[in-house]
Design an enzyme around this catalytic site. Structure first.
Site, PDB file in Angstrom:
ATOM      1  N   SER A  66      -3.542   2.542  -4.482  1.00  0.00           N
ATOM      2  CA  SER A  66      -3.099   1.908  -5.500  1.00  0.00           C
ATOM      3  C   SER A  66      -1.716   2.027  -5.826  1.00  0.00           C
ATOM      4  CB  SER A  66      -3.953   2.563  -6.837  1.00  0.00           C
ATOM      5  OG  SER A  66      -3.815   3.758  -7.113  1.00  0.00           O
ATOM      6  N   GLU A 116      -6.248 -10.412 -10.728  1.00  0.00           N
ATOM      7  CA  GLU A 116      -7.241  -9.946 -11.552  1.00  0.00           C
ATOM      8  C   GLU A 116      -7.113 -11.098 -12.983  1.00  0.00           C
ATOM      9  OE1 GLU A 116      -8.347  -5.785 -11.883  1.00  0.00           O
ATOM     10  OE2 GLU A 116      -8.777  -6.173 -14.073  1.00  0.00           O
ATOM     11  N   ASP A 160      -3.575  -1.580  -3.689  1.00  0.00           N
ATOM     12  CA  ASP A 160      -4.515  -1.885  -4.755  1.00  0.00           C
ATOM     13  C   ASP A 160      -3.995  -1.877  -6.163  1.00  0.00           C
ATOM     14  OD1 ASP A 160      -7.383  -1.941  -5.952  1.00  0.00           O
ATOM     15  OD2 ASP A 160      -7.631   0.256  -5.853  1.00  0.00           O
TER      16      ASP A 160
END
Ligand code: G3H
Ligand code: ZN
Length: 278
Positions: free
Chosen positions: A49, A133, A81
């Site tokens: 991430s 997302e 990520d």
């Protein structure tokens, strides 16, 4: 060799795999993930991430991943990520990552689309897939806590994906980040989303979701599932137990090797479990 994300997704789709995506933090986690996937002979992602890159650098991660992959021949892509910004996306693409996520889900809808589109244009120029997302996943993601769930609205999915031009969509359907909350997958919602979504789906918060639920979700165009906390807990527990036994414990090398082995076994078990009824 790190494989291209588009190639990996295509391969998973045509061979009915769910691709596990395991988060790395350091050298030992990287080795463990690669070894676990290789032992299971299951393709997947190794990912890091934006937040975790504070401890490292995209080029260091690419180097470590390439090194670990020299000894195995299972297809693995290197993924950013929860990418935080266009700058992080660019740095990772430039360093050799082969798959990217931009997480702009905390922004207003139109701003989310705008940032995803900008990152998609950059990634696509280099033939790299982009995950985005829509909705907010509850729980603690790295050090960022989200109290509210804002489940993915299926009425927005088609508009979002077509205008943002992302290649994978991470959804909020009762999945949670971390180990503090219980996930409760809303399969009817996932089904609804899959009916209108032009790209494959991604499930975050894979720790703690029973494999039966994931196998049920697989029917709904699910291609990638992220797993982080369970691996981290396993890694840390080796050091914690050694310290509890002996507060003078200082054989870091042996403990690191043991922790690496424990995580590799867990990765192998998870990767096999997720692809049991393939
Ligand atoms: O992006 C990473 C994940 O969504 C991991 O979630 O820590 O609950 O497995 P987890
Ligand atoms: Zn996540």
């Amino acid at each position: 060799k790190i494989v291209n994300g588009f190639d990996l997704i295509k391969y998973a789709k045509s061979n009915c795999y769910i691709l596990p995506a395991f988060n790395t933090t350091n050298l030992e986690m990287t080795n463990a993930i690669v070894q676990g996937l290789a032992r299971a002979n299951i393709p997947g992602f190794i990912q890091i991430s934006s937040n975790n890159l504070r401890l490292s650098h995209p080029k260091v991660i690419t180097y470590l991943t390439n090194k670990a992959l020299e000894k195995v021949d299972v297809p693995i892509a290197l993924h950013l990520d929860h990418g935080r910004s266009f700058e992080d996306v660019k740095a990772c693409v430039d360093a050799g990552f082969t798959s990217i996520m931009i997480d702009a889900s905390h922004l207003e809808y139109e701003d989310n689309i705008k940032l995803v589109r900008k990152c998609a244009d950059y990634c696509h120029f280099y033939n790299i897939p982009l995950e985005a997302e829509l909705g907010t996943i509850k729980g603690k993601e790295e050090d960022i806590a989200h109290g509210d769930t804002d489940k993915t609205n299926p009425a927005l999915v088609f508009d979002f994906v077509s205008r943002a031009n992302c290649d994978l969509l991470a959804v909020a359907v009762g999945n949670v980040h971390g180990l503090d909350l219980e996930p409760e997958l809303d399969l009817p919602l996932l089904e609804k989303i899959s009916q209108v979504c032009p790209v494959p789906l991604v499930l975050h918060g894979g720790s703690g979701i029973p494999k039966e639920a994931i196998l049920a979700a697989k029917k709904f165009n699910l291609v990638k599932i992220n797993i982080a906390s369970e691996l981290r807990r396993k890694f840390i527990s080796v050091f914690g137990e050694a310290y509890q036994e002996d507060t003078n414990a200082h054989d870091l090398i042996s403990l690191s090797i043991e922790a690496q082995e424990e995580v590799a076994s867990l990765v192998e078990e998870k990767a096999l479990g997720l692809n049991e009824k393939r």
